[in-house]
Design an enzyme around this catalytic site. Structure first.
Site, PDB file in Angstrom:
ATOM      1  N   ARG A 129       0.860  -1.186   0.000  1.00 27.13           N
ATOM      2  CA  ARG A 129       0.000   0.000   0.000  1.00 27.13           C
ATOM      3  C   ARG A 129       0.892   1.229   0.000  1.00 27.13           C
ATOM      4  O   ARG A 129       1.878   1.279   0.745  1.00 27.13           O
ATOM      5  CB  ARG A 129      -0.867   0.037   1.264  1.00 27.13           C
ATOM      6  CG  ARG A 129      -1.970  -0.996   1.262  1.00 27.13           C
ATOM      7  CD  ARG A 129      -2.548  -1.143   2.638  1.00 27.13           C
ATOM      8  NE  ARG A 129      -1.503  -1.497   3.606  1.00 27.13           N
ATOM      9  CZ  ARG A 129      -1.669  -1.505   4.913  1.00 27.13           C
ATOM     10  NH1 ARG A 129      -2.812  -1.150   5.442  1.00 27.13           N
ATOM     11  NH2 ARG A 129      -0.689  -1.852   5.729  1.00 27.13           N
ATOM     12  N   GLU A 130       0.555   2.191  -0.817  1.00 22.46           N
ATOM     13  CA  GLU A 130       1.317   3.437  -0.814  1.00 22.46           C
ATOM     14  C   GLU A 130       1.196   4.069   0.565  1.00 22.46           C
ATOM     15  O   GLU A 130       0.148   3.996   1.197  1.00 22.46           O
ATOM     16  CB  GLU A 130       0.770   4.402  -1.867  1.00 22.46           C
ATOM     17  CG  GLU A 130       1.006   3.889  -3.250  1.00 22.46           C
ATOM     18  CD  GLU A 130       0.584   4.876  -4.319  1.00 22.46           C
ATOM     19  OE1 GLU A 130       0.437   6.073  -4.009  1.00 22.46           O
ATOM     20  OE2 GLU A 130       0.409   4.431  -5.462  1.00 22.46           O
ATOM     21  N   ALA A 151     -16.361   3.442   5.343  1.00 19.14           N
ATOM     22  CA  ALA A 151     -17.180   4.081   4.306  1.00 19.14           C
ATOM     23  C   ALA A 151     -16.597   5.454   4.000  1.00 19.14           C
ATOM     24  O   ALA A 151     -15.959   6.073   4.842  1.00 19.14           O
ATOM     25  CB  ALA A 151     -18.604   4.209   4.804  1.00 19.14           C
ATOM     26  N   CYS A 160      -4.003   1.299  -8.192  1.00 19.88           N
ATOM     27  CA  CYS A 160      -4.301  -0.133  -8.348  1.00 19.88           C
ATOM     28  C   CYS A 160      -5.771  -0.470  -8.482  1.00 19.88           C
ATOM     29  O   CYS A 160      -6.183  -1.056  -9.491  1.00 19.88           O
ATOM     30  CB  CYS A 160      -3.730  -0.908  -7.165  1.00 19.88           C
ATOM     31  SG  CYS A 160      -1.967  -1.091  -7.268  1.00 19.88           S
ATOM     32  N   LYS A 206      -5.378   9.160  -0.870  1.00 19.87           N
ATOM     33  CA  LYS A 206      -5.443   8.724   0.532  1.00 19.87           C
ATOM     34  C   LYS A 206      -4.314   9.435   1.267  1.00 19.87           C
ATOM     35  O   LYS A 206      -3.454  10.053   0.624  1.00 19.87           O
ATOM     36  CB  LYS A 206      -5.332   7.207   0.646  1.00 19.87           C
ATOM     37  CG  LYS A 206      -3.977   6.662   0.222  1.00 19.87           C
ATOM     38  CD  LYS A 206      -3.893   5.200   0.581  1.00 19.87           C
ATOM     39  CE  LYS A 206      -2.466   4.723   0.488  1.00 19.87           C
ATOM     40  NZ  LYS A 206      -2.307   3.351   0.903  1.00 19.87           N
TER      41      LYS A 206
HETATM   42  C1  UDX Z   1      -3.890  -1.069  -2.794  1.00 27.99           C
HETATM   43  C2  UDX Z   1      -3.827  -2.437  -2.107  1.00 27.99           C
HETATM   44  O1  UDX Z   1      -4.165  -2.278  -0.721  1.00 27.99           O
HETATM   45  C3  UDX Z   1      -2.458  -3.066  -2.261  1.00 27.99           C
HETATM   46  O2  UDX Z   1      -2.468  -4.356  -1.692  1.00 27.99           O
HETATM   47  C4  UDX Z   1      -2.128  -3.141  -3.756  1.00 27.99           C
HETATM   48  O3  UDX Z   1      -0.850  -3.663  -3.950  1.00 27.99           O
HETATM   49  C5  UDX Z   1      -2.214  -1.760  -4.406  1.00 27.99           C
HETATM   50  O4  UDX Z   1      -3.509  -1.204  -4.161  1.00 27.99           O
HETATM   51  P1  UDX Z   1      -3.132   1.424  -2.259  1.00 27.99           P
HETATM   52  O5  UDX Z   1      -3.750   1.770  -3.563  1.00 27.99           O
HETATM   53  O6  UDX Z   1      -1.798   1.966  -1.918  1.00 27.99           O
HETATM   54  O7  UDX Z   1      -3.008  -0.176  -2.116  1.00 27.99           O
HETATM   55  O8  UDX Z   1      -4.119   1.921  -1.118  1.00 27.99           O
HETATM   56  P2  UDX Z   1      -5.135   1.329  -0.043  1.00 27.99           P
HETATM   57  O9  UDX Z   1      -4.661   1.704   1.300  1.00 27.99           O
HETATM   58  O10 UDX Z   1      -5.438  -0.078  -0.273  1.00 27.99           O
HETATM   59  O11 UDX Z   1      -6.425   2.226  -0.375  1.00 27.99           O
HETATM   60  C6  UDX Z   1      -6.986   2.275  -1.670  1.00 27.99           C
HETATM   61  C7  UDX Z   1      -8.179   3.201  -1.706  1.00 27.99           C
HETATM   62  O12 UDX Z   1      -9.276   2.653  -0.996  1.00 27.99           O
HETATM   63  C8  UDX Z   1      -7.928   4.576  -1.099  1.00 27.99           C
HETATM   64  O13 UDX Z   1      -8.520   5.559  -1.922  1.00 27.99           O
HETATM   65  C9  UDX Z   1      -8.629   4.520   0.251  1.00 27.99           C
HETATM   66  O14 UDX Z   1      -9.074   5.774   0.678  1.00 27.99           O
HETATM   67  C10 UDX Z   1      -9.806   3.600  -0.079  1.00 27.99           C
HETATM   68  N1  UDX Z   1     -10.308   2.867   1.104  1.00 27.99           N
HETATM   69  C11 UDX Z   1      -9.534   1.931   1.727  1.00 27.99           C
HETATM   70  C12 UDX Z   1     -11.602   3.104   1.561  1.00 27.99           C
HETATM   71  O15 UDX Z   1     -12.333   3.938   1.006  1.00 27.99           O
HETATM   72  N2  UDX Z   1     -12.068   2.395   2.639  1.00 27.99           N
HETATM   73  C13 UDX Z   1     -11.310   1.462   3.274  1.00 27.99           C
HETATM   74  O16 UDX Z   1     -11.814   0.856   4.238  1.00 27.99           O
HETATM   75  C14 UDX Z   1     -10.001   1.227   2.806  1.00 27.99           C
END
Ligand code: UDX
Length: 442
Positions: free
Chosen positions: A156-157, A254, A262, A322
């Protein structure tokens, strides 16, 4: 006894740089290869082209130790190389399929430059069957022996280094046991469980994992919508659901949907991969549609509140997709600011880290403030887009002091509802009751 290898990582984007730096940290000798000279020059001096907490410290330490270097030269990098990681991008094409042009170029460069037997590890997210295709493609170009291994990343970033050293699993996909065992040994020092599969399953594990997590987010966002209609509170609902170990506590926040490099790309790619097999991935298409609706949720709520947004000045707090990243890819702030401007509103925005990247992708008329406070000054209403610590720590009194209409739309549920009961401000969040300044929850 740790097996130490001479490794080249091709591509120094997010995945490549984090992979290269981490592999050098556990004792391998790593050269990161990139075609961008300016970037390579900076990285040689320990300067990271991406914002990722902790990365520069590790870069500097391993450069000094002599286990990490950067180059633009294939010739120099591939001298006596034992393992090559491919970590170049697979961007989305117009039709949602993954564009493999960078991977094919690297395959070509590898074929023309390797002189001794190598293991080629594919980190990039690639459609199912791509690793097999690469095997055939490279064999058609060189007589040198090589093996292909799929090793998808799940970083995750913003917490990429933490995830590398404390991840849940390492997936190694290979048809050749010897090649799989080399990659297994390379990864052993991370101390993370390793699961070995065939090439196609490894490729699918990556897509299926991202699609599942995106589904979890869209699911909880739909429940949040229902909670608003039925006077339940999504935070209590998600917490209550999360006690069930089969559901799990994480990824049930939410908000205004998922963005980033990704989830949006991989969900669309998987729908396309399914389509090519004449399979309609109905569920995943719905996940994508829900996310589109979610990304503009605050505009929808503000329109319901005001009737018209014409002439309203809206402060957007947080722009990155994020917190803890400067990445603007598929961030909800992009589509939100476009919609606001189309509705006749003025947009002023602030992000602690992503402002430079935001300037490249937000509409030209958007104004940039130097602080959250400056953005709020003279704005009518505010939208919270990203849950940065800095933004979560803004005292509620600041909003009522600065905002002309004293109304806050929170896309990330940053505040406790009860704290608004003593403030003279209207507060709207996601899946929770609204708090109106008459001091009642509705
Ligand atoms: C994601 C995957 O988690 C990772 O395993 C993969 O390799 C690349 O994609 P990343 O894109 O860095 O990682 O972010 P992540 O923390 O997973 O969040 C992705 C998005 O989902 C963000 O916009 C975040 O705000 C949103 N999110 C995440 C939600 O809206 N609710 C949540 O409960 C979790």
């Amino acid at each position: 006894m740790v097996l130490k290898k001479k490794i080249v990582v091709v591509g120094t984007g997010y995945v490549g740089l984090v992979t290269g730096v981490s592999l050098s940290e556990i004792g391998h000798t790593v050269i990161c290869l990139d075609i961008d000279q300016t970037k390579v020059k900076k990285m040689k001096n320990g300067i990271s082209p991406i914002y990722e907490p902790g990365i520069e410290e590790l870069m500097k330490r391993n450069i000094e130790k002599g286990t990490l270097d950067f180059t633009t030269s294939y010739k120099q990098a591939f001298e006596n190389v034992e393992v090559i990681y491919i970590a170049v991008g697979t961007p989305e094409r117009e039709d949602g399929t993954a564009d493999l042009k960078y991977i094919k170029q690297v395959a070509l460069d590898i074929a023309y430059n390797i002189k001794n037997e190598v293991v080629i590890v594919i980190k990039s997210t690639v459609p199912i069957g791509t690793n097999e295709f690469l095997e055939k493609y490279i064999s058609s170009l060189t007589k040198v022996k090589f093996h292909i291994v799929s090793n998808p990343e799940f970083l995750r970033e913003g917490s990429a280094l933490h995830d590398t050293f404390h991840g849940d699993r390492i997936i190694i996909g290979a048809e050749n046991k010897y090649a799989a065992s080399i990659v297994e040994k390379i990864n052993q020092p991370f101390g993370i469980e390793i699961f070995t599969t065939n090439l196609r399953s490894a490729e699918m594990i990556k897509y299926a994992s991202n699609a599942f997590l995106a589904t979890k987010i869209s699911f909880i966002n739909e429940i949040a919508d229902l909670c608003e209609r039925l006077e339940a509170n999504i935070e209590e609902v998600a917490t209550g659901m999360g006690f069930d170990k089969r559901i799990g506590k994480s990824f049930l926040n939410a908000g205004i949907g998922y963005g980033g490099s990704c989830f949006p790309k991989d969900t669309k790619a998987l729908v396309n991969i399914a389509g090519q097999e004449k399979f309609d991935f109905n569920l995943l298409r719905a996940v994508i549609e829900v996310n589109k609706k979610q990304q503009v949720l605050l505009v929808t709520k503000a329109k319901e509140y005001y009737g018209s947004l014409k002439g309203k000045r809206i402060a957007l707090l947080g722009l990155a997709f994020k917190p803890n990243t400067d990445d603007m890819r598929e961030a909800a702030s992009i589509i939100t600011s476009e919609k606001l401007i189309l509705s006749g509103a003025e947009v002023v925005c602030y992000d602690p880290i992503a402002m430079d990247n935001a300037k490249k992708v937000l509409p030209e008329v958007v104004e940039f403030a130097n602080s959250a406070e400056e953005a709020l000054q003279n704005a009518d209403a505010a939208f919270i887009m990203t849950e940065w610590e800095e933004i979560k720590n803004i005292p509620i009194s600041k909003y009522s002091e600065k905002l002309r209409d004293k109304v806050l739309f929170d896309g990330r549920n940053c505040y406790d509802l009860n704290s608004f009961l003593v403030e003279d401000i209207d507060y709207f969040s996601v899946g929770r009751p609204s708090v109106l300044s008459k001091k009642q929850l509705v």
